[in-house]
Design a protein around this motif. Structure first.
Motif, mmCIF file in Angstrom:
data_model
loop_
_atom_site.group_PDB
_atom_site.id
_atom_site.type_symbol
_atom_site.label_atom_id
_atom_site.label_comp_id
_atom_site.label_asym_id
_atom_site.label_seq_id
_atom_site.Cartn_x
_atom_site.Cartn_y
_atom_site.Cartn_z
ATOM 1 N N ARG A 134 0.825 -1.206 0.000
ATOM 2 C CA ARG A 134 0.000 0.000 0.000
ATOM 3 C C ARG A 134 0.867 1.268 0.000
ATOM 4 N NH1 ARG A 134 -4.196 0.329 4.394
ATOM 5 N NH2 ARG A 134 -5.466 1.412 2.847
ATOM 6 N N THR A 135 2.015 1.196 0.669
ATOM 7 C CA THR A 135 2.933 2.345 0.665
ATOM 8 C C THR A 135 3.443 2.611 -0.752
ATOM 9 O OG1 THR A 135 3.621 1.944 2.952
ATOM 10 C CG2 THR A 135 5.121 3.216 1.563
ATOM 11 N N LEU A 136 3.819 1.534 -1.448
ATOM 12 C CA LEU A 136 4.281 1.705 -2.823
ATOM 13 C C LEU A 136 3.147 2.159 -3.739
ATOM 14 C CD1 LEU A 136 6.678 -1.353 -3.187
ATOM 15 C CD2 LEU A 136 7.302 1.053 -3.066
ATOM 16 N N GLN A 137 1.931 1.718 -3.443
ATOM 17 C CA GLN A 137 0.776 2.185 -4.204
ATOM 18 C C GLN A 137 0.635 3.705 -4.040
ATOM 19 O OE1 GLN A 137 -2.998 0.679 -2.773
ATOM 20 N NE2 GLN A 137 -3.931 0.766 -4.811
ATOM 21 N N ALA A 138 0.842 4.194 -2.829
ATOM 22 C CA ALA A 138 0.794 5.642 -2.587
ATOM 23 C C ALA A 138 1.933 6.353 -3.318
ATOM 24 C CB ALA A 138 0.872 5.925 -1.085
ATOM 25 N N ALA A 139 3.114 5.732 -3.316
ATOM 26 C CA ALA A 139 4.250 6.327 -4.022
ATOM 27 C C ALA A 139 3.975 6.417 -5.523
ATOM 28 C CB ALA A 139 5.511 5.501 -3.762
ATOM 29 N N LEU A 140 3.292 5.403 -6.065
ATOM 30 C CA LEU A 140 2.921 5.433 -7.483
ATOM 31 C C LEU A 140 1.943 6.572 -7.763
ATOM 32 C CD1 LEU A 140 2.634 1.605 -8.066
ATOM 33 C CD2 LEU A 140 4.088 3.137 -9.420
ATOM 34 N N LEU A 141 1.061 6.829 -6.827
ATOM 35 C CA LEU A 141 0.146 7.958 -6.975
ATOM 36 C C LEU A 141 0.912 9.284 -6.996
ATOM 37 C CD1 LEU A 141 -2.729 6.811 -4.577
ATOM 38 C CD2 LEU A 141 -2.897 7.071 -7.059
ATOM 39 N N GLN A 147 -1.215 13.887 -5.734
ATOM 40 C CA GLN A 147 -0.703 14.118 -4.389
ATOM 41 C C GLN A 147 -1.784 13.927 -3.321
ATOM 42 O OE1 GLN A 147 2.534 14.829 -3.924
ATOM 43 N NE2 GLN A 147 3.015 14.958 -6.095
ATOM 44 N N ASN A 148 -2.970 14.437 -3.587
ATOM 45 C CA ASN A 148 -4.032 14.349 -2.574
ATOM 46 C C ASN A 148 -4.439 12.901 -2.316
ATOM 47 O OD1 ASN A 148 -4.053 17.119 -2.303
ATOM 48 N ND2 ASN A 148 -5.677 17.419 -3.820
ATOM 49 N N GLU A 149 -4.559 12.105 -3.407
ATOM 50 C CA GLU A 149 -4.910 10.691 -3.234
ATOM 51 C C GLU A 149 -3.805 9.957 -2.479
ATOM 52 O OE1 GLU A 149 -6.400 8.623 -6.753
ATOM 53 O OE2 GLU A 149 -6.788 10.581 -7.673
ATOM 54 N N ALA A 150 -2.546 10.294 -2.815
ATOM 55 C CA ALA A 150 -1.420 9.649 -2.141
ATOM 56 C C ALA A 150 -1.429 9.958 -0.654
ATOM 57 C CB ALA A 150 -0.106 10.100 -2.778
ATOM 58 N N LEU A 151 -1.676 11.228 -0.327
ATOM 59 C CA LEU A 151 -1.696 11.628 1.084
ATOM 60 C C LEU A 151 -2.826 10.921 1.832
ATOM 61 C CD1 LEU A 151 -0.531 13.419 3.305
ATOM 62 C CD2 LEU A 151 -2.031 15.265 2.531
ATOM 63 N N ALA A 152 -3.987 10.826 1.192
ATOM 64 C CA ALA A 152 -5.116 10.154 1.835
ATOM 65 C C ALA A 152 -4.796 8.675 2.095
ATOM 66 C CB ALA A 152 -6.364 10.271 0.954
ATOM 67 N N LEU A 153 -4.175 8.011 1.117
ATOM 68 C CA LEU A 153 -3.832 6.607 1.289
ATOM 69 C C LEU A 153 -2.783 6.433 2.379
ATOM 70 C CD1 LEU A 153 -3.963 3.648 0.535
ATOM 71 C CD2 LEU A 153 -2.449 4.109 -1.414
ATOM 72 N N ALA A 154 -1.782 7.309 2.408
ATOM 73 C CA ALA A 154 -0.733 7.209 3.430
ATOM 74 C C ALA A 154 -1.319 7.402 4.825
ATOM 75 C CB ALA A 154 0.355 8.244 3.161
ATOM 76 N N LYS A 155 -2.244 8.340 4.949
ATOM 77 C CA LYS A 155 -2.883 8.552 6.256
ATOM 78 C C LYS A 155 -3.726 7.345 6.649
ATOM 79 C CE LYS A 155 -3.056 13.620 6.229
ATOM 80 N NZ LYS A 155 -3.944 14.811 6.164
ATOM 81 N N ASP A 156 -4.365 6.711 5.662
ATOM 82 C CA ASP A 156 -5.169 5.521 5.934
ATOM 83 C C ASP A 156 -4.293 4.378 6.429
ATOM 84 O OD1 ASP A 156 -7.759 4.087 5.791
ATOM 85 O OD2 ASP A 156 -6.711 2.889 4.295
ATOM 86 N N ILE A 157 -3.112 4.237 5.800
ATOM 87 C CA ILE A 157 -2.171 3.200 6.243
ATOM 88 C C ILE A 157 -1.747 3.476 7.679
ATOM 89 C CG2 ILE A 157 0.069 2.105 5.806
ATOM 90 C CD1 ILE A 157 -0.236 3.064 2.851
ATOM 91 N N ALA A 158 -1.456 4.742 7.966
ATOM 92 C CA ALA A 158 -1.011 5.116 9.312
ATOM 93 C C ALA A 158 -2.102 4.894 10.345
ATOM 94 C CB ALA A 158 -0.574 6.582 9.314
ATOM 95 N N ALA A 159 -3.379 5.049 9.916
ATOM 96 C CA ALA A 159 -4.497 4.917 10.857
ATOM 97 C C ALA A 159 -4.923 3.469 11.057
ATOM 98 C CB ALA A 159 -5.684 5.736 10.348
ATOM 99 N N LEU A 171 7.287 8.159 3.479
ATOM 100 C CA LEU A 171 6.414 8.645 2.411
ATOM 101 C C LEU A 171 5.474 9.720 2.941
ATOM 102 C CD1 LEU A 171 5.237 8.376 -0.490
ATOM 103 C CD2 LEU A 171 3.645 6.712 0.453
ATOM 104 N N LEU A 172 4.867 9.462 4.075
ATOM 105 C CA LEU A 172 3.929 10.428 4.646
ATOM 106 C C LEU A 172 4.646 11.741 4.979
ATOM 107 C CD1 LEU A 172 1.085 11.011 5.615
ATOM 108 C CD2 LEU A 172 1.616 9.850 7.771
ATOM 109 N N ALA A 173 5.834 11.635 5.536
ATOM 110 C CA ALA A 173 6.613 12.848 5.839
ATOM 111 C C ALA A 173 6.971 13.585 4.548
ATOM 112 C CB ALA A 173 7.880 12.471 6.600
ATOM 113 N N GLY A 174 7.321 12.831 3.515
ATOM 114 C CA GLY A 174 7.653 13.451 2.241
ATOM 115 C C GLY A 174 6.479 14.195 1.631
#
Length: 798
Positions: A134-141, A147-159, A171-174
């Motif tokens: 899922r992290t790499l999926q966000a990186a692909l986004l 960027q917005n979709e990637a950030l949403a996915l990264a936050k979802d992973i973190a949650a 990734l989330l920090a980036g």
């Protein structure tokens, strides 16, 4: 039985069982894999490699060992090897998702997003909640500019709960950093470090975050802790220490930076790179003498470390102490303790001899080097240059091809080889060399650009366009290719193609400023200033952290006399960025344009006070003083700049040019000679020196020396360089050689001076009617031209 005795026996029994487990084949493998994984996390690649090799000796088909080996190779930046090792792990254990995702990460790094996407999808099909997938999926986004979709996915992973992967945190920090949300980015990394306090990747990210924002007060409070933890975790990582020192320098904390580097040296005294960094710091903050003492003390402490001696050589060269530099080189040769260093010292001495016109001594030194090592690249490269200058291009070809064996895709060597082939009358072989290199490294945009430029120089615009389109298709994210396409289109006056090429780049990289700036420059060239400003404003909105569009807009307004608008932009931006000296620099430029000498000089002095080793402010301050008529102060300013930035060549070059304009020709020639020794490949320095020797000195020895220097311009496309060489031939009475060079120069740039030179050469060469027309045209231009009496004498002849 005594309970203590029973307890002791139980402990002994437990230890014996543990030792027995470690002593088995499976125990040794498990232990090695665990240790290897721990060393990977600590970025101790050497120790991790030892553990992996031990495991593979026991079990050559252990998939997890290959996985760790791949992670080690990745950490050492050996990406092709890492990819192959991930592949081997998958071959042995196809269900090993970590290996599959490792390959996906590498493909993402190299720009192969399609294949990366395929692997990520395969992993998610097995485990839809896999954190790394899922992290790499966000990186692909992110790569798809979502960027917005990637950030949403990264936050979802973190949650999702549970420990967060370091890669997810990074990734989330980036993403927060991209949005300029520095505090949130730091908070993510800080939280991740609480889970994995020894994870070097997280520590390095923390360091990079604070280092890129040195003026941020909130981050500054965290910086010291981040740096201390990072170097404690990886004390052998020199780059971390240097980053820490650079951080303090960016905050103008030179004493703190010096302490960091002294601590770094103390932590690992055998690391010459740390000692050299300390010397560089001292040179920039305390002067050459302090750096010299530091290096000399280091050499006494570690006399066998030749890098320190070469550091002293570079210090002396930068301080224009060429004799001292050569003395150290001769000391290295005399030591005879380190063959590579001895060879390097001889090669450098040969370069000095060649730059000062002592070709026989240079040749003798190179012969010694090549006798010891016939494939020494530096010596072959230098000897090839000698052959080119001496008019022996076929010998140069042999030497350059020798270097190319070891550096098959070096743009510098390929350019020289192509130049030698052309000088030998074999332009097709020049093209073939560039084509072969581009085919061997199809993802190297520089090589593709070289090939295109060669085609364009040969007027093969159709072939150049086709090659460029193919290169863009293969490398769609290489901005230099789009720029080259636009430049080539403009050279053919195809404005529409230039515009569409840059629009294509903008569509590809909408969040980057480059395309907007180039489009603005295109409109500026067409005098469509409002359209240019519109592009610059769009660039500022798309990439608010990039100053290039802002600078371009202010520069345009200044150049067309719209000074009040330029100042309004500067004042508006400086309110948002009060500590940025760029605004002072631009204020100085507006002052120069207005001829407001006091305002310009005050602004440039403020820049110097803030950035004492930045050359540009010294150059602009000197220009202001010279235009005001204070040449003495201008020369003193340039000299001050040279002391503050001894490695910079623009400052002494500007001083040499000013000396020449002041008719202090002997001083100018002496300075150019020094610069030519330091920078023998700089065409501007070589050209100016050759021209002064021939035009001012004019004695046979000086003119022959000028010819030797300028001979390399025979195939140049620079009109000024062609004019210099042609004029030198004229001075030597070689009119048949002068005329073709001067004709080419005038065809490229029909300026009065070049027309005057061609006219004189034509008259002297026997074509008086055509020559006199050009001389009259040059004189009638009313331009300030040298030696007009000689030209008028030629006109008066029958």
């Amino acid at each position: 039985m005594n309970p203590k005795t029973l307890c002791a026996r139980l402990l002994l029994a437990t230890s014996a069982l543990a030792l027995a487990a470690c002593g088995t084949k499976e125990g040794r493998i498990d232990s090695g894999l665990k240790k290897g994984a721990d060393f990977v996390q600590a970025a101790d690649w050497d120790k991790a490699n030892v553990e992996v090799r031990n495991v593979l000796q026991i079990d050559p088909k252990n998939a997890r060992a290959y996985l760790i080996a791949a992670q080690v190779s990745e950490g050492q930046k050996e990406l092709p090897r890492a990819y192959a090792q991930y592949g081997k792990a998958l071959e042995l254990q196809p269900e090993l998702l970590d290996a599959k995702l490792g390959q996906a990460r590498l493909l993402l790094l190299t720009g192969d997003t399609a294949r990366a996407q395929t692997l990520v999808k395969e992993a998610l099909a097995v485990d839809a909640r896999h954190p790394m997938a899922r992290t790499l999926q966000a990186a692909l986004l992110v790569r798809a500019d979502k960027q917005n979709e990637a950030l949403a996915l990264a936050k979802d992973i973190a949650a999702a709960g549970g420990p967060l992967l370091a890669d997810t945190s990074l990734l989330l920090a980036g993403l927060h950093a991209n949005a300029r949300e520095w505090a949130q980015a730091a908070a993510v990394i800080d939280q991740a470090l609480k889970q994995e306090p020894r994870h070097l990747g997280l520590l390095q990210a923390a360091v990079e975050l604070v280092a890129s924002n040195p003026q941020d007060t909130q981050l500054a409070n965290m910086a010291a802790d981040f740096f201390k933890r990072a170097v404690a975790q990886s004390p052998k990582n020199t780059e971390l220490w240097l980053s820490w020192a650079r951080y303090h320098l960016s905050r103008k904390e030179s004493d703190a930076a010096e302490k960091v580097l002294r601590d770094a040296v103390q932590a690992q005294p055998e690391d010459g790179k740390r000692r050299l960094a300390l010397a560089d710091l001292l040179q920039n903050t305390r002067g050459v003498a302090a750096a010299e003492k530091q290096l000399q003390d280091s050499i006494k402490d570690r006399p066998r470390d030749m890098s320190l001696r070469f550091g002293l050589v570079n210090l002396y060269r930068g301080a224009n102490r060429v004799d001292d530099a050569q003395k150290v080189l001769q000391e290295i040769i005399a030591l005879k303790e380190d063959t590579p260093s001895t060879i390097n010292a001889r090669t450098q001495l040969a370069g000095d001899r060649l730059a000062s016109g002592k070709t026989e001594e240079a040749g003798a030194l190179l012969a010694e080097v090549l006798q010891a090592n016939p494939r020494d690249n530096a010596a072959l490269l230098l000897r090839g240059r000698m052959h080119l200058t001496a008019g022996a291009p076929r010998d140069a070809v042999q030497d350059f091809r020798g270097v190319l064996r070891d550096q098959p895709t070096s743009p510098q060597v390929l350019q020289l080889l192509a130049r030698a082939y052309r000088a030998a009358g074999e332009p097709q072989l020049a093209r073939d060399a560039l084509t072969e290199a581009a085919r061997a490294a199809p993802t190297d945009a520089r090589l593709r650009a070289l090939l295109v430029a060669d085609m364009a120089d040969a007027k093969d615009f159709k072939g150049a366009r086709a090659e460029l389109d193919a290169a863009i298709q293969a490398l769609p994210d290489a901005p230099a290719l789009y720029e080259l396409k636009a430049q080539m289109a403009m050279s053919q006056k195809d404005t529409a193609l230039a515009w569409s090429s840059l629009e294509q780049l903008k569509a590809r990289q909408p969040k980057q400023a480059l395309a907007y700036v180039r489009l603005g420059q295109l409109h500026t060239g067409l005098k469509k200033y409002d359209l240019a400003l519109k592009e610059y404003d769009a660039g500022m909105a798309a990439a608010p952290g990039d100053a290039a569009p802002y600078v371009a807009a202010v520069t345009l307004l200044t150049s067309v006399g719209r000074h009040e608008e330029a100042m309004a932009r500067i004042q508006a931006r400086s309110k948002a960025e009060p500590g940025n000296v760029l605004h002072q620099q631009l204020t100085g430029e507006v002052g120069l344009a207005r001829r407001d000498w006091a305002g310009a000089q005050g602004a440039f002095r403020a820049v110097i006070a803030a950035l004492p080793s930045e050359p540009t402010a010294y150059l602009r301050l000197a220009r202001s003083l010279a235009q005001q008529g204070d040449a003495t102060a201008a020369l003193a300013t340039l000299t001050d700049g040279e002391r503050a930035a001894p490695q910079d060549r623009s400052l002494p070059l500007a001083r040499a040019e000013l000396l020449a304009r002041l008719n202090r020709h002997d001083d100018a020639i002496a300075l150019y000679e020094t610069l030519n020794t330091r920078f023998p490949d700089d065409d501007v320095i070589t050209n100016n020196l050759a021209y002064l020797l021939a035009e001012v000195k004019r004695d046979p020895k000086s003119t022959e020396r000028a010819l030797q220097l300028a001979a390399r311009f025979a195939k140049s496309s620079n009109p000024g360089h062609l004019d210099s060489l042609g004029w030198i031939h004229y001075q030597l009475g070689q009119y048949d050689k002068a005329v073709p060079l001067l004709e080419k120069a005038v065809a490229l740039a029909p300026t009065p001076l070049l027309q005057l030179h061609l006219g004189q050469a034509l008259v002297k060469g026997g074509d008086a009617p055509r020559g006199k027309v050009l001389i009259r045209k040059a004189i009638d231009s009313k331009a300030e031209l040298p030696r007009l009496d000689e030209a008028r004498d030629l006109l008066a002849r029958g």
